[in-house]
Design a protein around this motif. Structure first.
Motif: not given
Length: 114
Positions: A15, A17-18, A22
């Protein structure tokens, strides 16, 4: 429990990393938006510059045309003045020539007293 903590930490890292990806993507989009706005501003400024340059060229051209017209008028004035002076001078020369001829005629008929 360690298995659930392990899954939890994996999910948390994924999460994170995401979210970082983003955020990076949003920064790139923001950079593109800023660059597009700067480009639009540069195009507007260039358009204004072109219009100003065209107006300046028209003003300068008109100024040069007026200058040329004044030069033509001055030349015409000088030609008229020369013509007038030429007639005046010709009349004076004729009068002087007549006076010289009179003196010459008088000199021929009357002797010089010394």
């Amino acid at each position: 429990m360690s298995e659930s903590q392990s899954r939890y930490s994996i999910v948390e890292r994924l999460t994170q990393s995401k979210l970082l990806l983003m955020s990076e993507k949003n920064k790139l989009k923001e950079g593109i938006l800023i660059a597009e706005q700067e480009q639009a501003l540069m195009l507007k400024e260039f358009d204004y510059w072109q219009k100003d340059a065209a107006e300046n060229a028209k003003r300068e051209q008109r100024s040069k045309e007026i200058e040329i017209e004044k030069g033509k008028q001055n030349l015409q004035f000088l030609k008229v003045r020369l013509e007038s002076k030429d007639k005046e001078i010709a009349e004076k020369i004729s009068a002087l020539d007549a006076a010289l001829r009179s003196i010459e005629d008088i000199s021929k008929t009357q002797p010089t007293l010394t």
